[in-house]
Design a protein around this motif. Structure first.
Motif, PDB file in Angstrom:
ATOM      1  N   SER A  86       0.876  -1.170  -0.020  1.00  0.00           N
ATOM      2  CA  SER A  86       0.143   0.128  -0.107  1.00  0.00           C
ATOM      3  C   SER A  86       0.893   1.119  -0.062  1.00  0.00           C
ATOM      4  CB  SER A  86      -0.788  -0.106   1.030  1.00  0.00           C
ATOM      5  OG  SER A  86      -0.220   0.118   2.506  1.00  0.00           O
ATOM      6  N   THR A  87       2.140   1.100   0.445  1.00  0.00           N
ATOM      7  CA  THR A  87       3.020   2.445   0.421  1.00  0.00           C
ATOM      8  C   THR A  87       4.097   2.214  -0.588  1.00  0.00           C
ATOM      9  OG1 THR A  87       4.418   1.096   1.967  1.00  0.00           O
ATOM     10  CG2 THR A  87       2.713   2.866   2.990  1.00  0.00           C
ATOM     11  N   GLU A  88       4.198   1.156  -1.134  1.00  0.00           N
ATOM     12  CA  GLU A  88       5.490   1.150  -2.094  1.00  0.00           C
ATOM     13  C   GLU A  88       4.594   0.998  -3.399  1.00  0.00           C
ATOM     14  OE1 GLU A  88       9.362   0.709  -3.340  1.00  0.00           O
ATOM     15  OE2 GLU A  88       8.474   0.760  -1.398  1.00  0.00           O
ATOM     16  N   LEU A  89       3.323   0.801  -3.847  1.00  0.00           N
ATOM     17  CA  LEU A  89       2.575   0.901  -4.990  1.00  0.00           C
ATOM     18  C   LEU A  89       1.474   1.793  -5.052  1.00  0.00           C
ATOM     19  CD1 LEU A  89       2.501  -2.978  -5.878  1.00  0.00           C
ATOM     20  CD2 LEU A  89       4.340  -1.345  -6.485  1.00  0.00           C
ATOM     21  N   ALA A  90       1.587   2.955  -5.926  1.00  0.00           N
ATOM     22  CA  ALA A  90       0.529   4.063  -5.820  1.00  0.00           C
ATOM     23  C   ALA A  90      -0.930   3.294  -6.102  1.00  0.00           C
ATOM     24  CB  ALA A  90       1.013   4.989  -6.842  1.00  0.00           C
ATOM     25  N   SER A  91      -0.934   2.289  -6.704  1.00  0.00           N
ATOM     26  CA  SER A  91      -2.270   1.853  -7.396  1.00  0.00           C
ATOM     27  C   SER A  91      -2.796   0.834  -5.968  1.00  0.00           C
ATOM     28  CB  SER A  91      -2.051   0.940  -8.554  1.00  0.00           C
ATOM     29  OG  SER A  91      -1.246  -0.172  -8.613  1.00  0.00           O
ATOM     30  N   PHE A  92      -2.218   0.838  -5.075  1.00  0.00           N
ATOM     31  CA  PHE A  92      -2.595  -0.195  -3.990  1.00  0.00           C
ATOM     32  C   PHE A  92      -2.762   0.783  -2.608  1.00  0.00           C
ATOM     33  CE2 PHE A  92      -1.266  -3.524  -6.772  1.00  0.00           C
ATOM     34  CZ  PHE A  92      -2.165  -4.590  -6.082  1.00  0.00           C
ATOM     35  N   ALA A  93      -2.672   1.943  -2.822  1.00  0.00           N
ATOM     36  CA  ALA A  93      -2.444   2.889  -1.476  1.00  0.00           C
ATOM     37  C   ALA A  93      -4.093   2.522  -0.771  1.00  0.00           C
ATOM     38  CB  ALA A  93      -2.796   4.445  -2.060  1.00  0.00           C
ATOM     39  N   LEU A  94      -3.836   2.728   0.529  1.00  0.00           N
ATOM     40  CA  LEU A  94      -5.029   2.559   1.405  1.00  0.00           C
ATOM     41  C   LEU A  94      -5.838   3.606   1.837  1.00  0.00           C
ATOM     42  CD1 LEU A  94      -4.040  -1.108   3.150  1.00  0.00           C
ATOM     43  CD2 LEU A  94      -5.615  -0.527   1.002  1.00  0.00           C
ATOM     44  N   ASP A  95      -5.194   4.750   1.519  1.00  0.00           N
ATOM     45  CA  ASP A  95      -6.130   5.874   1.900  1.00  0.00           C
ATOM     46  C   ASP A  95      -7.378   5.993   1.554  1.00  0.00           C
ATOM     47  OD1 ASP A  95      -6.280   8.069  -0.429  1.00  0.00           O
ATOM     48  OD2 ASP A  95      -4.182   7.060  -0.553  1.00  0.00           O
ATOM     49  N   PRO A  96      -8.256   6.939   2.077  1.00  0.00           N
ATOM     50  CA  PRO A  96      -9.716   6.754   1.865  1.00  0.00           C
ATOM     51  C   PRO A  96     -10.009   7.174   0.326  1.00  0.00           C
ATOM     52  CG  PRO A  96      -9.683   7.753   3.989  1.00  0.00           C
ATOM     53  CD  PRO A  96      -8.191   7.528   3.316  1.00  0.00           C
ATOM     54  N   ASP A  97      -9.296   7.962  -0.138  1.00  0.00           N
ATOM     55  CA  ASP A  97      -9.566   8.471  -1.691  1.00  0.00           C
ATOM     56  C   ASP A  97      -9.219   7.669  -2.490  1.00  0.00           C
ATOM     57  OD1 ASP A  97     -10.374  11.121  -0.828  1.00  0.00           O
ATOM     58  OD2 ASP A  97      -8.662  12.047  -1.055  1.00  0.00           O
ATOM     59  N   SER A  98      -8.292   6.739  -2.243  1.00  0.00           N
ATOM     60  CA  SER A  98      -7.715   5.832  -3.192  1.00  0.00           C
ATOM     61  C   SER A  98      -8.476   4.370  -3.226  1.00  0.00           C
ATOM     62  CB  SER A  98      -6.252   5.100  -2.893  1.00  0.00           C
ATOM     63  OG  SER A  98      -5.329   6.357  -3.017  1.00  0.00           O
ATOM     64  N   ILE A  99      -9.025   4.029  -1.961  1.00  0.00           N
ATOM     65  CA  ILE A  99     -10.018   2.964  -1.874  1.00  0.00           C
ATOM     66  C   ILE A  99     -11.530   3.446  -2.453  1.00  0.00           C
ATOM     67  CG2 ILE A  99     -11.220   1.733  -0.172  1.00  0.00           C
ATOM     68  CD1 ILE A  99      -9.143   1.976   1.685  1.00  0.00           C
ATOM     69  N   ALA A 100     -11.788   4.472  -2.403  1.00  0.00           N
ATOM     70  CA  ALA A 100     -13.079   5.123  -3.093  1.00  0.00           C
ATOM     71  C   ALA A 100     -12.923   5.029  -4.574  1.00  0.00           C
ATOM     72  CB  ALA A 100     -13.394   6.405  -2.597  1.00  0.00           C
ATOM     73  N   THR A 101     -11.637   4.999  -4.999  1.00  0.00           N
ATOM     74  CA  THR A 101     -11.859   4.901  -6.564  1.00  0.00           C
ATOM     75  C   THR A 101     -11.311   3.820  -7.235  1.00  0.00           C
ATOM     76  OG1 THR A 101      -9.401   6.112  -6.589  1.00  0.00           O
ATOM     77  CG2 THR A 101     -11.308   7.298  -6.861  1.00  0.00           C
ATOM     78  N   ALA A 102     -10.919   2.566  -6.343  1.00  0.00           N
ATOM     79  CA  ALA A 102     -10.339   1.396  -6.930  1.00  0.00           C
ATOM     80  C   ALA A 102     -11.214   0.438  -6.415  1.00  0.00           C
ATOM     81  CB  ALA A 102      -9.029   1.203  -6.135  1.00  0.00           C
ATOM     82  N   ASP A 103     -12.424  -0.027  -7.080  1.00  0.00           N
ATOM     83  CA  ASP A 103     -13.082  -0.951  -6.877  1.00  0.00           C
ATOM     84  C   ASP A 103     -12.716  -2.220  -6.312  1.00  0.00           C
ATOM     85  OD1 ASP A 103     -15.149   0.944  -7.464  1.00  0.00           O
ATOM     86  OD2 ASP A 103     -15.503   0.182  -9.391  1.00  0.00           O
ATOM     87  N   ASP A 104     -11.753  -2.848  -6.933  1.00  0.00           N
ATOM     88  CA  ASP A 104     -11.031  -4.305  -6.528  1.00  0.00           C
ATOM     89  C   ASP A 104     -10.673  -4.233  -5.136  1.00  0.00           C
ATOM     90  OD1 ASP A 104      -9.037  -2.638  -7.393  1.00  0.00           O
ATOM     91  OD2 ASP A 104      -8.307  -4.187  -8.886  1.00  0.00           O
ATOM     92  N   ILE A 105     -10.003  -2.833  -4.698  1.00  0.00           N
ATOM     93  CA  ILE A 105      -9.037  -2.971  -3.585  1.00  0.00           C
ATOM     94  C   ILE A 105     -10.345  -2.695  -2.461  1.00  0.00           C
ATOM     95  CG2 ILE A 105      -7.900  -1.436  -2.173  1.00  0.00           C
ATOM     96  CD1 ILE A 105      -5.969  -1.021  -4.591  1.00  0.00           C
ATOM     97  N   ALA A 106     -11.276  -2.082  -2.742  1.00  0.00           N
ATOM     98  CA  ALA A 106     -12.304  -1.733  -1.956  1.00  0.00           C
ATOM     99  C   ALA A 106     -13.214  -3.061  -1.422  1.00  0.00           C
ATOM    100  CB  ALA A 106     -13.501  -0.766  -2.400  1.00  0.00           C
TER     101      ALA A 106
END
Length: 614
Positions: A50-70
């Motif tokens: 989550s901190t090494e790969l931008a596409s796996f970030a676990l901040d609320p904004d990122s989770i809201a835009t990444a359906d698979d991670i959510a």
């Protein structure tokens, strides 16, 4: 087997949460129980990607835009609750591994093994180990990245629960920073320089290792001194701390090796300028480098001076000084092992499998560890020198470990994977006596996978790159065969333990965390531009040049009727060639395919014109 880093990381997260989060309660520990290393590995499986790969970030904004991670994180909640759950786990980790005086603890605990002389005593299990320092260093860096990112988001929130969570984050950051400082100090005090006389058993082992041609000892010693002269000078000037003052590090009558002991060196000096128990506690580890602990120390140290660490200014001023000290030690170590592995003008010592350490132990795992040092050194210099010979060593090691070849019943190579190489941890007489301590290392396959993927970034020819990716695929297939297949932990690793047939097999966080690192490395490898050699570019240039010439010929025969079908077709061909020119140096095969398409369409126009003429 195809490596699909994003999907496989999501699958790992899904299996991780199914194992760790049960009935709305987090469950710590795995096959080896709880200790400061295993619990850090369990957290790292979530925090590091989550901190090494931008596409796996676990901040609320990122989770809201990444359906698979959510979808994967839904078990922890939505929006800020995912961040809140992780903050709680970080707090629990720091509560468990901080003593009553507020000092971080780095004990090896259940990772210390019985060597056949009885279980380690309670006092021995409290001994601190380099593996814990290094894993805590990486965990603290990942935690600080995550907490600072969450803090930036919470600063814009007006909800009451967001404000409360922000207060927890503010209170947690100094605790993380304190553990980071202690881990860095522990690594500095665990660094050793070993200089046995050539007349000693250890000196004789080193001499036999580097003498691959059977030359007279006098000649070998002269070459050895010349090869290591600059390294000895660097050690004398930059990183002497902790070494006996009465020994000349440039003494040609002594052998030389450096790296990390398994714990704080018995000769380590105090770091009195920093108030910390780790800075002043007596050392207990014999002054000898261990290849495994050197490898994990270097991996942790690289997180300190990575670009992602520098961008958010995570480190405090005193930590920057410690990081610089560790960086000098890491560079010296990497330079030494890279030099010694390729010593001489004939066969490399590295090619004489298996590698022999100065205490007379030998194993293919040690060969792989030294190969990893060499690959990392080539990566940092972006050099392909000797890459082909290094790949040949990797392939031979994969064959010997039965990662490529089929394993047969009773095959001794199986011991490399479980229980793995058993390291004997030598202690000084300054601690309470107890049975001999052991440490199992079972990450041969993941180490091969990780280094093959890293080396693939260097390859400048298709054949070498394909060899490395084939090795990585074989290692991944081996690891997939070792994944747990049933129960809550299905999809984690590994199924070679004593409870592998149990209905609810417990995961090895040691191996699962290393598998996660491999997938992160694969992700980073695949995001780099594809191979673009000079030959590939020249082939594409030839096709583009021919197509451009034919296009100009066609344009000579077109009237100014810009809306005619023929003119529109030529305009489309021009677009193809413009695109081919844009991607030529980065994706030459794509450029060649675009040029080939343009040539086919130009040929169709020429054929139509000739047919009309007939």
């Amino acid at each position: 087997m195809r490596i699909r880093p994003r999907q496989q990381l999501l699958d790992l997260w899904r299996a991780h949460l199914r194992t760790s989060f049960r009935d709305d309660r987090w469950v710590w520990g795995g096959r080896d129980g709880r200790n400061s290393i295993s619990d850090a590995e369990q957290l790292m499986c979530l925090l590091y990607p989550s901190t090494e790969l931008a596409s796996f970030a676990l901040d609320p904004d990122s989770i809201a835009t990444a359906d698979d991670i959510a979808a994967v994180m839904a078990v922890l909640g939505e929006d800020i609750w995912v961040g809140g759950a992780l903050v709680t786990k970080i707090e629990e980790f720091f509560d468990a591994y901080t003593d009553a005086d507020g000092e971080p603890m780095f004990a090896g605990g259940s990772y210390f093994r019985d060597m056949g002389f009885g279980e380690p005593s309670a006092a021995q299990r409290e001994l601190e180990v380099v593996d814990s320092y290094s894993m805590s260093l990486s965990l603290c860096i990942a935690s600080l990245r995550f907490l600072r990112g969450l803090q930036r988001y919470l600063g814009h929130e007006v909800r009451r629960e967001a404000r409360r969570m922000n207060e927890r984050v503010v209170a947690l950051i100094p605790r993380v920073s304190s553990r980071l400082t202690s881990a860095m100090i522990g690594l500095i005090r665990s660094f050793v320089i070993h200089t046995p006389p050539f007349t000693s058993p250890a000196g004789q082992e080193i001499l036999k290792l580097v003498n691959q041609t059977g030359a007279p000892d006098k000649n070998v010693l002269a070459d050895y001194s010349a090869a290591l002269e600059q390294i000895r000078v660097q050690a004398e000037n930059d990183v002497r701390s902790g070494h006996a003052a009465d020994i000349d590090l440039r003494d040609d009558n002594r052998a030389f090796e450096c790296g990390w002991a398994w714990g704080i060196d018995t000769n380590a000096g105090d770091l009195t300028e920093i108030t910390s128990r780790v800075a002043t506690q007596p050392g207990f580890a014999v002054t000898e480098p261990y290849l495994y602990f050197t490898l994990v120390a270097l991996d942790g140290i690289k997180d300190l001076y990575s670009q992602r660490t520098q961008e958010p200014a995570l480190l405090e001023p005193h930590q920057l000084q410690l990081a610089e000290s560790l960086k000098r030690r890491a560079e010296l170590t990497q330079r030494y092992w890279s030099t010694i592995s390729r010593f001489g003008t004939g066969r490399w010592p590295l090619e004489d499998l298996p590698w022999r350490t100065s205490d007379g132990k030998q194993s293919d795992y040690f060969s792989l560890a030294v190969t990893a040092f060499l690959i990392q050194e080539l990566l940092e210099r972006e050099s392909t020198t000797d890459l082909a010979r290094t790949v040949a060593v990797l392939r031979q090691l994969a064959q010997r470990a039965k990662i490529i070849n089929r394993e047969v019943p009773g095959d001794p190579a199986a011991l490399l994977h479980y229980p793995g190489v058993t390291l004997t941890l030598k202690v000084s007489g300054a601690i309470e006596p107890g049975p001999l301590l052991g440490y199992h290392v079972s990450d041969f396959a993941t180490l091969l996978l990780k280094r093959s993927l890293q080396a693939a970034r260097l390859a400048r020819d298709v054949d070498t790159r394909e060899q490395l990716l084939d090795l990585a695929a074989a290692a991944l297939e081996h690891m997939q065969d070792r994944a747990i297949t049933s129960g809550r932990s299905a999809g984690l690793w590994d199924n070679l333990g004593p409870d592998c047939d149990a209905a609810e097999a417990s995961p090895s966080w040691f191996l699962t965390e290393r598998m996660m690192e491999c997938l992160v490395v694969a992700h980073n490898t695949y995001t780099r531009p594809p191979l673009a050699t000079e030959a590939m570019v020249n082939a594409a240039i030839g096709k583009i040049g021919e197509a451009e010439h034919l296009l100009n010929q066609e344009l000579l025969q077109v009237s100014d009727a810009v809306y005619s079908p023929r003119f529109k077709e030529l305009a489309a061909i021009q677009q193809l060639l413009d695109r081919a020119g844009d991607v030529l140096t980065k994706r030459p095969h794509t450029a060649e395919a675009l040029a080939a398409n343009a040539l086919e369409r130009l040929d169709a126009l020429a054929y139509a014109r000739e047919d009309a003429t007939r």
